[in-house]
Design an enzyme around this catalytic site. Structure first.
Site, short mmCIF file in Angstrom:
data_model
loop_
_atom_site.label_atom_id
_atom_site.label_comp_id
_atom_site.label_asym_id
_atom_site.label_seq_id
_atom_site.Cartn_x
_atom_site.Cartn_y
_atom_site.Cartn_z
N LYS A 54 0.84 -1.21 0.00
CA LYS A 54 0.00 0.00 0.00
C LYS A 54 0.86 1.25 0.00
O LYS A 54 0.69 2.16 -0.81
CB LYS A 54 -0.92 0.04 1.21
CG LYS A 54 -1.56 1.41 1.45
CD LYS A 54 -2.39 1.46 2.70
CE LYS A 54 -1.68 1.68 3.96
NZ LYS A 54 -1.36 3.08 4.33
N ASN A 55 1.82 1.31 0.92
CA ASN A 55 2.57 2.56 1.09
C ASN A 55 3.54 2.84 -0.05
O ASN A 55 3.82 3.99 -0.37
CB ASN A 55 3.28 2.55 2.44
CG ASN A 55 2.27 2.67 3.56
OD1 ASN A 55 1.13 3.09 3.35
ND2 ASN A 55 2.66 2.28 4.76
N CYS A 150 -4.73 8.04 9.12
CA CYS A 150 -4.94 7.51 10.48
C CYS A 150 -4.67 8.58 11.54
O CYS A 150 -3.67 9.29 11.47
CB CYS A 150 -4.00 6.33 10.74
SG CYS A 150 -4.42 4.86 9.80
N ARG A 155 0.98 14.53 13.31
CA ARG A 155 1.40 14.31 11.90
C ARG A 155 1.55 15.64 11.15
O ARG A 155 0.91 15.87 10.13
CB ARG A 155 0.45 13.38 11.19
CG ARG A 155 0.26 12.06 11.90
CD ARG A 155 -0.52 11.05 11.09
NE ARG A 155 0.34 10.32 10.18
CZ ARG A 155 -0.10 9.31 9.40
NH1 ARG A 155 -1.37 8.97 9.42
NH2 ARG A 155 0.73 8.68 8.59
N ASP A 345 3.98 0.09 12.21
CA ASP A 345 2.76 -0.44 11.60
C ASP A 345 2.48 -1.89 11.99
O ASP A 345 1.46 -2.45 11.60
CB ASP A 345 2.84 -0.33 10.08
CG ASP A 345 2.90 1.12 9.61
OD1 ASP A 345 3.24 1.35 8.44
OD2 ASP A 345 2.63 2.02 10.43
N ARG A 441 -9.07 0.11 4.10
CA ARG A 441 -8.17 1.12 3.58
C ARG A 441 -6.80 0.56 3.23
O ARG A 441 -6.11 1.07 2.37
CB ARG A 441 -7.98 2.25 4.62
CG ARG A 441 -9.20 3.13 4.85
CD ARG A 441 -8.84 4.30 5.76
NE ARG A 441 -7.56 4.82 5.41
CZ ARG A 441 -6.61 5.13 6.32
NH1 ARG A 441 -6.84 4.94 7.60
NH2 ARG A 441 -5.44 5.60 5.93
#
Ligand code: EPZ
Length: 474
Positions: A54-55, A150, A155, A345, A441
Site C-alpha cells: 500500500k505505502n 490515520c 502528523r 505499523d 483502507r
C-alpha cells in the site's frame, strides 16, 4: 509479485460504486458500516498470497506526476480504499488512471494542468499530500490541502515544507500554497531531515528529481517503500544515488518519462499474517515476501518461540504449533523505530499477540505519539494492558490459558483494526469488529484471505446486528 491466487479478480474501478448486490460490496466510501464477525479459538493453515505494498503504491502513484511524457504501467497496485482515493486525487487534476487488465494500472499525467487537487480527497489519506512536491517542481506552483489518514498523532508537514524551501520554494499559510523559485521550478539544494520522515523524504526526492541542479538529502528515511519509489523514479529517467541509505544525491532532470514498474510486496501485510499464525498457534506459509523487510518481526516471533523458515526465494513459513512451541508463546518487548528498526505499523498486531503470551511485556511506541487506540478495545476482550505515555505494559497470560474472550470492539485505525481481528481469531467465542472500513483502507481482500486459511470470519453490514448470537447482545 503476488502469485496468481484463487481469489476472484477485483478491477480497479473509479471510486463511486453502488452497494446494491446481496453480499456486501467493497465500496470506496462505505455508506453502510461493515463489521467482521469472527468465531475464534481455531487454528489456521495453508498459504496466503501477499499483495503489493500500500505505502509504496501510494508514493509511486504520486511519483507518476514526475512523468510529463508518456503513460506509466504499474503492476501490483493493491485494490484498496486508499489507492482508489489516490487515483481520484490524480484524476482531480487531469490525470488518466485506468485498469488495463487484472493487474496493470495505467497512469498518464501528461495532460495534468491543474495544481490544486481535490481537497476533499486529500483530506482522506495522508499520502494525498505527497503530490505537493512533484506539482511544485513541474508547474512552479501547487495548492494542496492538509492531509487526512490515520489519527495516530499530530502528523505535521513541517519537514515537507522545509525540504521544498531548501529547493528554493516559498510556502504560504495553512492551505499549503507553494511557489517554485521565482515562480518557476525548483533548484538543487541540500537538506538534513531532523527526523527520517517517510513522507518528507519521498516528497523531497520527487521534487529534487525535477529540480535544476544537484540536491543532497541527509538523514533520509530508509523504509523499503522509499527505496521502491526511488527505483521507480530511476526507471522513469531520474538520476538518484544512495537508494535505501540515509544519504540521497539527486541530479535533477528536465523531463521524466513513463515506464513499466512493479510495486514491491507489502511487508506490513506479511507481518500481519505472521502474527495471525502466531496468535492462533498455527502454521502457515506466505509469499511473496522479502525476508529482510520482515527481519525484526521474524526476530521477535522467534524470541516468542515460533519457528520461521524461508521456504523459497520470496516465501516464508511461520509455525507456532504446540509441537514447535511446547504449547505456549513467551513474552517479548518492542520499541518501534524508523526502518530498519521495528515497524510501528506492526505494533498493534504484536500487542494483540502479546496479550496471549506467557509473561509480561513492554511496548514503547516512539514513532507516533498517539497510536494506542486499540488498547481499550483489547481490554474489552479481557486483555490486561496499562498505558503510561507512549509505553504499554502488557500482562500476558498464564501457561495453557486462553487470555481473550469474544466481544464487540471497534476499529479506530487501520493497523489497530487488523490487531482486533487477530485478537478475535484467538479469543474464545464470537468477536465482532466494527468500522472495518478502516481495515479496507489498507488490506486487500483481508477476510477472503483469512477464509482461505480456514478462519471463521464473515463480513456483515450494520443492519445484521439483530441476528447475532445472544452473548453479543448482552
Ligand atoms: C508513513 O507515514 C506510512 N504511511 C505510515 O503507515 C507509517 O506508519 C510511517 O510512514 C512510519 O513508517 C504512508 O507511507 C502513506 P513519517 P508518514 O512522516 O510518512 C513526524 C500505515 O499504517 N513528522 O515517517 O506520515 C510524524 O508526526 C501508515 O500504513 C514530523 O514531525 O510517517 C511522526 O511522528 C500509518 N514532521 C514521525 O515524523 C513532518 O513533516 C513519522 O512520520 C513529517 C513527519
Amino acid at each position: 509479485m503476488a502469485t496468481a491466487s484463487p481469489l476472484l479478480p477485483l478491477t480497479f474501478l473509479p471510486s463511486k460504486i453502488s452497494a446494491s448486490t446481496s453480499t456486501p460490496q467493497r465500496t470506496s466510501l462505505p455508506s453502510i458500516d461493515h463489521k467482521l464477525v469472527i468465531s475464534g479459538g481455531r487454528p489456521i493453515s495453508g498459504h496466503v498470497p501477499i499483495s503489493g505494498s500500500k505505502n509504496s503504491a501510494l508514493a509511486v502513484l504520486a511519483g507518476t506526476l514526475c512523468c510529463s511524457s508518456g503513460p506509466v504501467a504499474l503492476r501490483g497496485v493493491p485494490n484498496l480504499l486508499d489507492t482508489r482515493t489516490m487515483a481520484d486525487v490524480l484524476r482531480s487534476i487531469g490525470a488518466r488512471v485506468e485498469a488495463e487488465d487484472r493487474d496493470v494500472l495505467v497512469v498518464d499525467t501528461s495532460d495534468v494542468g491543474v495544481t490544486e487537487p481535490c481537497s476533499e480527497k486529500i483530506g482522506r489519506i495522508r499520502a494525498g499530500f505527497f503530490v505537493l512536491g512533484p506539482l511544485v517542481a513541474r508547474f512552479g506552483k501547487a495548492e494542496v490541502a492538509m492531509p487526512g489518514g490515520c489519527r495516530i498523532g499530530l502528523r505535521p508537514v513541517d519537514l515537507y515544507i522545509k525540504g521544498l524551501e531548501a529547493l528554493g520554494a516559498v510556502a504560504e499559510d495553512e492551505k499549503v500554497c507553494v511557489y517554485g523559485a521565482n515562480g518557476k521550478g525548483l533548484v538543487g539544494g541540500s537538506f538534513h531531515l531532523d527526523y527520517p520522515s517517510v513522507g518528507a523524504t519521498e516528497t523531497f526526492v520527487m521534487a529534487a528529481s525535477m529540480a535544476d541542479g544537484v540536491s543532497v538529502l541527509t538523514n533520509a528515511a530508509m523504509e523499503p517503500e522509499v527505496a521502491d519509489l526511488t527505483k521507480f523514479l530511476i526507471a522513469c529517467g531520474a538520476c538518484i544515488e544512495g537508494a535505501g541509505t540515509s544519504t540521497l544525491v539527486i541530479t535533477g532532470r528536465k523531463k521524466l518519462y513513463g515506464a513499466e514498474f512493479t510495486i514491491l510486496p507489502d511487508r506490513i501485510e506479511a507481518g500481519t499474517f505472521m502474527a495471525a499464525a502466531a496468535i492462533t498457534r498455527s502454521c502457515i506459509s506466505l509469499s511473496p515476501v522479502i525476508p529482510p523487510h520482515v527481519a525484526r518481526m521474524t526476530e521477535k516471533l522467534t524470541e516468542a518461540g515460533c519457528k520461521i523458515t524461508q521456504i523459497g526465494p520470496s516465501a516464508l513459513e511461520v509455525s507456532a504449533v504446540p509441537e514447535v512451541t511446547g504449547g505456549d508463546l513467551q513474552a517479548f518487548n518492542i520499541k518501534t523505530l524508523p526502518y530498519p528498526g521495528f515497524a510501528t505499523d506492526l505494533q498493534a498486531q504484536c500487542m494483540a499477540l502479546l496479550t496471549t503470551c506467557v509473561g509480561s511485556s513492554i511496548i514503547e511506541e516512539s514513532v507516533f505519539e498517539n497510536r494506542m487506540h486499540h488498547v481499550e478495545e483489547l481490554k474489552k476482550l479481557g486483555a490486561d494492558i496499562k498505558v503510561v505515555g507512549n509505553t504499554a505494559f502488557i500482562g500476558g497470560t498464564k501457561p495453557g490459558r486462553i487470555a481473550l474472550t469474544g466481544g464487540r470492539v471497534r476499529a479506530a485505525d487501520l493497523r489497530g483494526g487488523a490487531a482486533l481481528v487477530l485478537a478475535g481469531m484467538a479469543a474464545s467465542g464470537i468477536t465482532e469488529v466494527e468500522n472495518i472500513a478502516q481495515i479496507d483502507r489498507g488490506y486487500e481482500r483481508f477476510e477472503e484471505k483469512l477464509l482461505l486459511l480456514g478462519a471463521d470470519v464473515k463480513r456483515e453490514t450494520e443492519a445484521a446486528v439483530s441476528n447475532l448470537h445472544p452473548v453479543l447482545l448482552a
